[in-house]
Structure formats: C-alpha cells, structure tokens
Design a protein around this motif. Structure first.
Motif, PDB file in Angstrom:
ATOM      1  N   ASP A 109       0.690  -1.246   0.037  1.00 62.44           N
ATOM      2  CA  ASP A 109       0.035   0.073  -0.188  1.00 62.44           C
ATOM      3  C   ASP A 109       0.965   1.082  -0.026  1.00 62.44           C
ATOM      4  OD1 ASP A 109      -2.257  -1.533   0.007  1.00 62.44           O
ATOM      5  OD2 ASP A 109      -2.718  -0.936   2.034  1.00 62.44           O
ATOM      6  N   TYR A 110       0.308   2.303  -0.826  1.00 64.18           N
ATOM      7  CA  TYR A 110       1.216   3.646  -0.650  1.00 64.18           C
ATOM      8  C   TYR A 110       1.480   4.384   0.720  1.00 64.18           C
ATOM      9  CZ  TYR A 110       1.049   2.990  -5.817  1.00 64.18           C
ATOM     10  OH  TYR A 110       1.319   2.491  -6.928  1.00 64.18           O
ATOM     11  N   SER A 169      10.376   8.477   8.421  1.00 64.75           N
ATOM     12  CA  SER A 169       8.819   8.555   8.772  1.00 64.75           C
ATOM     13  C   SER A 169       8.084   8.123   7.496  1.00 64.75           C
ATOM     14  CB  SER A 169       8.613   9.940   9.052  1.00 64.75           C
ATOM     15  OG  SER A 169       7.064  10.149   9.039  1.00 64.75           O
ATOM     16  N   TRP A 170       7.100   7.168   8.009  1.00 71.94           N
ATOM     17  CA  TRP A 170       6.059   6.647   7.101  1.00 71.94           C
ATOM     18  C   TRP A 170       4.595   6.876   7.463  1.00 71.94           C
ATOM     19  CZ3 TRP A 170       7.990   3.271   2.926  1.00 71.94           C
ATOM     20  CH2 TRP A 170       9.098   2.817   3.132  1.00 71.94           C
ATOM     21  N   GLU A 171       3.875   7.601   6.525  1.00 71.95           N
ATOM     22  CA  GLU A 171       2.426   7.752   6.794  1.00 71.95           C
ATOM     23  C   GLU A 171       1.705   7.182   5.726  1.00 71.95           C
ATOM     24  OE1 GLU A 171       1.885  12.021   7.104  1.00 71.95           O
ATOM     25  OE2 GLU A 171       3.154  12.326   8.531  1.00 71.95           O
ATOM     26  N   PRO A 172       0.386   6.606   6.006  1.00 68.27           N
ATOM     27  CA  PRO A 172      -0.545   6.041   5.116  1.00 68.27           C
ATOM     28  C   PRO A 172      -0.878   7.051   3.959  1.00 68.27           C
ATOM     29  CG  PRO A 172      -0.972   5.101   7.388  1.00 68.27           C
ATOM     30  CD  PRO A 172      -0.069   6.022   7.245  1.00 68.27           C
ATOM     31  N   TYR A 173      -0.556   6.755   2.817  1.00 69.58           N
ATOM     32  CA  TYR A 173      -0.874   7.788   1.512  1.00 69.58           C
ATOM     33  C   TYR A 173      -2.631   8.172   1.865  1.00 69.58           C
ATOM     34  CZ  TYR A 173      -1.634   9.725  -2.931  1.00 69.58           C
ATOM     35  OH  TYR A 173      -1.922  10.709  -4.088  1.00 69.58           O
ATOM     36  N   ASP A 174      -3.268   7.175   1.990  1.00 67.03           N
ATOM     37  CA  ASP A 174      -4.704   7.464   1.991  1.00 67.03           C
ATOM     38  C   ASP A 174      -5.409   8.404   3.114  1.00 67.03           C
ATOM     39  OD1 ASP A 174      -4.746   5.850   4.278  1.00 67.03           O
ATOM     40  OD2 ASP A 174      -6.178   4.447   3.249  1.00 67.03           O
ATOM     41  N   ILE A 175      -4.476   8.623   4.436  1.00 67.98           N
ATOM     42  CA  ILE A 175      -4.954   9.457   5.386  1.00 67.98           C
ATOM     43  C   ILE A 175      -4.533  10.743   4.899  1.00 67.98           C
ATOM     44  CG2 ILE A 175      -4.242  10.246   7.709  1.00 67.98           C
ATOM     45  CD1 ILE A 175      -3.585   7.436   8.402  1.00 67.98           C
ATOM     46  N   LEU A 192      -3.670  19.801   2.525  1.00 68.72           N
ATOM     47  CA  LEU A 192      -2.807  20.694   2.284  1.00 68.72           C
ATOM     48  C   LEU A 192      -1.493  19.861   3.346  1.00 68.72           C
ATOM     49  CD1 LEU A 192      -4.678  23.885   2.678  1.00 68.72           C
ATOM     50  CD2 LEU A 192      -3.569  23.087   0.830  1.00 68.72           C
ATOM     51  N   VAL A 193      -1.653  18.946   4.283  1.00 68.33           N
ATOM     52  CA  VAL A 193      -0.666  18.493   5.193  1.00 68.33           C
ATOM     53  C   VAL A 193       0.001  17.305   4.531  1.00 68.33           C
ATOM     54  CG1 VAL A 193      -1.589  19.766   6.817  1.00 68.33           C
ATOM     55  CG2 VAL A 193      -2.142  17.282   6.413  1.00 68.33           C
ATOM     56  N   MET A 194      -0.452  16.854   3.114  1.00 70.86           N
ATOM     57  CA  MET A 194       0.167  15.704   2.661  1.00 70.86           C
ATOM     58  C   MET A 194       1.590  15.529   2.700  1.00 70.86           C
ATOM     59  SD  MET A 194      -0.444  13.734  -0.860  1.00 70.86           S
ATOM     60  CE  MET A 194       0.941  14.634  -1.933  1.00 70.86           C
ATOM     61  N   VAL A 211      -1.125   6.200  12.526  1.00 70.59           N
ATOM     62  CA  VAL A 211      -1.265   7.201  11.551  1.00 70.59           C
ATOM     63  C   VAL A 211       0.347   7.797  11.107  1.00 70.59           C
ATOM     64  CG1 VAL A 211      -3.560   8.172  12.292  1.00 70.59           C
ATOM     65  CG2 VAL A 211      -1.212   9.146  13.170  1.00 70.59           C
ATOM     66  N   GLU A 212       1.102   7.186  11.876  1.00 68.99           N
ATOM     67  CA  GLU A 212       2.507   7.360  11.348  1.00 68.99           C
ATOM     68  C   GLU A 212       3.491   6.408  11.967  1.00 68.99           C
ATOM     69  OE1 GLU A 212       6.650   9.579  11.601  1.00 68.99           O
ATOM     70  OE2 GLU A 212       5.316   8.886  13.154  1.00 68.99           O
ATOM     71  N   THR A 213       4.463   5.995  11.559  1.00 70.55           N
ATOM     72  CA  THR A 213       5.562   5.180  12.170  1.00 70.55           C
ATOM     73  C   THR A 213       6.900   5.718  11.753  1.00 70.55           C
ATOM     74  OG1 THR A 213       5.947   2.922  12.919  1.00 70.55           O
ATOM     75  CG2 THR A 213       5.660   3.287  10.636  1.00 70.55           C
ATOM     76  N   ALA A 214       7.995   5.694  12.548  1.00 69.22           N
ATOM     77  CA  ALA A 214       9.185   6.212  12.131  1.00 69.22           C
ATOM     78  C   ALA A 214      10.240   5.287  12.957  1.00 69.22           C
ATOM     79  CB  ALA A 214       9.378   7.582  12.573  1.00 69.22           C
TER      80      ALA A 214
END
Length: 230
Positions: free
Chosen positions: A108-109, A129-135, A140-142, A208-211
């Motif tokens: 998944d992206y 850092s990794w955030e799910p793209y679909d979130i 404006l905060v992508m 929502v994010e992992t690092a």
C-alpha cells in the motif's frame, strides 16, 4: 601535541614513529573515532575532533503537544541551534515491516520522509517517517515539510485534517551504526546507537505514522519524561 581540528599524520608515518603495524594504528584510530575523539573525513584523512556537547533528547507527551519541533526545543536548551534537512517521497509502497506497524497491506502506498537533524549544523539524529498515503492524500498537510504546517509535527498536522492523535508507542533498543547511518551522522561504522521505533495512534486506535529514529550514543542522551497522576 595535537589540538582540535589538527590533521593527524598518515597511518604509515604513525606506525613507523610508534614501532607498530599499520593495522594497530588503524584499529586504534577506529576506536578513537567511535569514542568521538577523532573524526575521519573521506578523501582527506583523520583529524582531532572538535568538542561536541551531547544533546539531551527528551521524549515526553508534553513536548509532543507543543506547536513546533521538540528537537529544536531540546537543542535550544543546550545553547545550540536546531535545524533539519528532509526529503519526502510520495506513493512509496510499504515494505512488510512498515505495513505491519501501520496496519495496512504490504505494498500500500505511503508518504516517506527521511530526516537528518542538526545541532549547530552537525548531525545528531536521523529518522525515516512513514504515513499511509490515504490518510493525507489531497490535503494541504500531505507533505510533512511543505505547505502551511511544514515542520509542525505529526500531531499538529493530523489535527488539521480532523484526526486526533492520542498516544505514541516507542520501542528503543541498542544497536550499531551501519555504513549508511555512519556516513549521515559522521560517526564510525559500528558505533553504538539507540534505535527507536515510534508509532502514533489516533483516538480510534488507528496507526497514522511510524518512524525509525537513530541516535548515536556519543552525540545524544535520550531522556523519557513520564507524567505521574497526583
């Protein structure tokens, strides 16, 4: 006597002067580089390291709620200037380990951002850092380091799109710097580091994010601040 910033003679010259082999000099220099006494510069040689203060890096709920960078606040308390460099790549397929931490399917992206944190222009910490793209897609905060909330952190950015981050889970463990980490941090390969796996969760339990955070033992002192209810 050599002073900070002085360039050392070649290994061959030191070996001859000390009556030892080149291998003995090499191992001694590697040990001193790992301790921060010396520093190697690619293509230039080995130098007496300039004195560097360890930065106290505080992990606490209080700092996570602050508007701005906890890292910059930590560095400022040490009398230094905190900055960072970053690179963001959008729509990167999640590798297996990251997918498991984010609760998404492998491939998944994600939006991936790599950071190099600097104190007085010298690296002291790196992270990916990794955030799910679909979130954040289409918002404006992508991009974490672009737009109106650039550099404000995960908690503040997620709040802007209606997601409340309520907790973070961190797993620190000791390790040794690999070649890429050593190059980015200006330390010897194999130097002691602390690796922290951090994941942010929303109020409905969604990651929502992992690092992955890497802090060299010789450059950063990690302190956990734990709130206590009265």
């Amino acid at each position: 006597m050599w002073m900070p910033g002085d360039r050392l003679p070649s290994r061959a010259q030191l070996a001859q002067e000390c009556g030892v082999t080149d291998g003995v000099v090499r191992r001694a220099q590697e040990a001193l580089i790992a301790q921060g006494v010396l520093e190697g510069r690619a293509g230039s040689g080995t130098y007496v390291a300039q004195r560097r203060e360890r930065v106290r890096i505080t992990r606490s709920p209080r700092r996570e709620r602050a508007d701005g960078s906890p890292f910059a606040a930590d560095v400022a308390e040490a009398g230094m200037r905190g900055t960072w460099e970053s690179r963001t790549d959008g729509m990167v397929p999640a590798p297996p380990g990251i997918a498991a931490r984010l609760g998404i399917a492998e491939g998944d992206y994600c939006v991936r951002t790599t950071y190099e944190f600097l104190a007085d222009d010298k690296p002291v910490q790196i992270s990916t850092s990794w955030e799910p793209y679909d979130i954040t897609a289409g918002s404006l905060v992508m991009l974490p380091e672009a737009g109106p909330l650039a550099g404000k952190g995960v908690v503040r950015r997620m709040a802007d799109i209606g997601i409340t981050v309520t907790r973070a889970v961190e797993r620190p463990e000791p390790g040794h710097a690999n070649a890429e980490e050593a190059h980015l941090l200006g330390i010897q390969r194999g130097s002691l580091v602390t690796r922290i796996q951090r994941t942010y969760y929303s109020d409905d339990g969604r990651p929502v994010e992992t690092a992955d955070i890497v802090v060299p033992a010789g450059l950063g002192e990690i302190v956990y601040e734990v709130p206590v209810s009265p």
